[in-house]
Design a protein around this motif. Sequence first.
Motif, PDB file in Angstrom:
ATOM      1  N   LYS A   1       0.834  -1.200   0.000  1.00  0.00           N
ATOM      2  CA  LYS A   1       0.000   0.000   0.000  1.00  0.00           C
ATOM      3  C   LYS A   1       0.871   1.253   0.000  1.00  0.00           C
ATOM      4  O   LYS A   1       0.580   2.222  -0.707  1.00  0.00           O
ATOM      5  N   ARG A   2       1.939   1.229   0.796  1.00  0.00           N
ATOM      6  CA  ARG A   2       2.817   2.392   0.870  1.00  0.00           C
ATOM      7  C   ARG A   2       3.518   2.641  -0.464  1.00  0.00           C
ATOM      8  O   ARG A   2       3.668   3.783  -0.902  1.00  0.00           O
ATOM      9  N   VAL A   3       3.960   1.567  -1.113  1.00  0.00           N
ATOM     10  CA  VAL A   3       4.651   1.713  -2.394  1.00  0.00           C
ATOM     11  C   VAL A   3       3.706   2.263  -3.459  1.00  0.00           C
ATOM     12  O   VAL A   3       4.066   3.152  -4.236  1.00  0.00           O
ATOM     13  N   ALA A   4       2.469   1.751  -3.490  1.00  0.00           N
ATOM     14  CA  ALA A   4       1.494   2.246  -4.472  1.00  0.00           C
ATOM     15  C   ALA A   4       1.250   3.735  -4.277  1.00  0.00           C
ATOM     16  O   ALA A   4       1.210   4.508  -5.250  1.00  0.00           O
ATOM     17  N   LYS A   5       1.108   4.164  -3.028  1.00  0.00           N
ATOM     18  CA  LYS A   5       0.883   5.583  -2.741  1.00  0.00           C
ATOM     19  C   LYS A   5       2.110   6.411  -3.099  1.00  0.00           C
ATOM     20  O   LYS A   5       1.992   7.501  -3.693  1.00  0.00           O
ATOM     21  N   ALA A   6       3.292   5.902  -2.773  1.00  0.00           N
ATOM     22  CA  ALA A   6       4.519   6.633  -3.067  1.00  0.00           C
ATOM     23  C   ALA A   6       4.722   6.793  -4.569  1.00  0.00           C
ATOM     24  O   ALA A   6       5.171   7.842  -5.040  1.00  0.00           O
ATOM     25  N   TYR A   7       4.387   5.768  -5.353  1.00  0.00           N
ATOM     26  CA  TYR A   7       4.577   5.848  -6.794  1.00  0.00           C
ATOM     27  C   TYR A   7       3.680   6.905  -7.422  1.00  0.00           C
ATOM     28  O   TYR A   7       4.090   7.598  -8.349  1.00  0.00           O
ATOM     29  N   ARG A   8       2.456   7.031  -6.929  1.00  0.00           N
ATOM     30  CA  ARG A   8       1.578   8.078  -7.471  1.00  0.00           C
ATOM     31  C   ARG A   8       2.149   9.464  -7.195  1.00  0.00           C
ATOM     32  O   ARG A   8       1.996  10.384  -8.002  1.00  0.00           O
ATOM     33  N   GLU A   9       2.822   9.616  -6.053  1.00  0.00           N
ATOM     34  CA  GLU A   9       3.433  10.908  -5.720  1.00  0.00           C
ATOM     35  C   GLU A   9       4.709  11.133  -6.525  1.00  0.00           C
ATOM     36  O   GLU A   9       4.912  12.208  -7.108  1.00  0.00           O
ATOM     37  N   MET A  10       5.574  10.117  -6.592  1.00  0.00           N
ATOM     38  CA  MET A  10       6.871  10.285  -7.252  1.00  0.00           C
ATOM     39  C   MET A  10       6.752  10.435  -8.762  1.00  0.00           C
ATOM     40  O   MET A  10       7.625  11.017  -9.403  1.00  0.00           O
ATOM     41  N   PHE A  11       5.659   9.924  -9.337  1.00  0.00           N
ATOM     42  CA  PHE A  11       5.470  10.000 -10.778  1.00  0.00           C
ATOM     43  C   PHE A  11       4.257  10.847 -11.156  1.00  0.00           C
ATOM     44  O   PHE A  11       3.620  10.633 -12.187  1.00  0.00           O
ATOM     45  N   ALA A  12       3.980  11.835 -10.308  1.00  0.00           N
ATOM     46  CA  ALA A  12       2.831  12.716 -10.545  1.00  0.00           C
ATOM     47  C   ALA A  12       3.019  13.592 -11.772  1.00  0.00           C
ATOM     48  O   ALA A  12       2.064  14.195 -12.260  1.00  0.00           O
ATOM     49  N   GLY A  13       4.233  13.669 -12.306  1.00  0.00           N
ATOM     50  CA  GLY A  13       4.485  14.500 -13.477  1.00  0.00           C
ATOM     51  C   GLY A  13       3.716  14.080 -14.708  1.00  0.00           C
ATOM     52  O   GLY A  13       3.502  14.895 -15.619  1.00  0.00           O
ATOM     53  N   TYR A  14       3.294  12.828 -14.764  1.00  0.00           N
ATOM     54  CA  TYR A  14       2.515  12.378 -15.912  1.00  0.00           C
ATOM     55  C   TYR A  14       1.122  13.007 -15.948  1.00  0.00           C
ATOM     56  O   TYR A  14       0.484  13.046 -16.996  1.00  0.00           O
ATOM     57  N   ASP A  15       0.654  13.477 -14.793  1.00  0.00           N
ATOM     58  CA  ASP A  15      -0.685  14.068 -14.709  1.00  0.00           C
ATOM     59  C   ASP A  15      -0.670  15.580 -14.870  1.00  0.00           C
ATOM     60  O   ASP A  15      -1.717  16.217 -14.770  1.00  0.00           O
TER      61      ASP A  15
END
Length: 211
Positions: free
Chosen positions: A52-66
């Motif tokens: 769960k933590r990794v999934a949340k972290a990935y959305r933050e770390m790769f937010a540039g796509y949005d």
Amino acid sequence: MDAILKNFPPRADDQGKDAQRPTKEEVEAAVRTLIRWTGDNPDREGLLETPKRVAKAYREMFAGYDLDPAQELGRTFEEVAGYDDLVLVKDINFHSHCEHHMVPIVGKAHVAYLPDGKVVGLSKIARVVDIFAHRLQTQEAMTAQIAGVIQEVLNPRGVAVMIEAEHMCMAMRGIRKQGSTTLTTTFTGAFKDQPEEQARFMMMLRTGLKD
């Protein structure tokens, strides 16, 4: 410049990207598989919440796509009292991820442009760096992308971008050389055509002062 712009990674909502993304449950299952691949047990206490933590972290770390870097540069100011000389934003700290091994790239970006009747808020330059950094990257591509979008949107007389960064794919694996720094540059317009402007950019990076 068109060749640079067409290499921008698309935003997540372009071409229905969100619809193609896996579900949160699928992401968490993939992380569990990776934990097992390392040789550990995803069901032990310390790792139970890791997917769960990794999934949340990935959305933050790769937010540039949005996010759209061109939109960040959309608001400009023309009341600059006739100022038309070099604008330099130094030491923009960033972290990104190598697209080859998905491990961190940590560094600084230095961005300059020569205004042609309008300027942009200084924080917007740093925001553009962050947007491109929060995507899977190569340093070379990121350098060109930052310069390309500033040139395209602001249409200044020239743009200069230098990135200096350490790549964890060199430090943590493979050759394992810590502390090695990679430098990349992209120049457009006057910075590319006029050696004296390019030299002034380099001098300002070293001294922080105009000559």
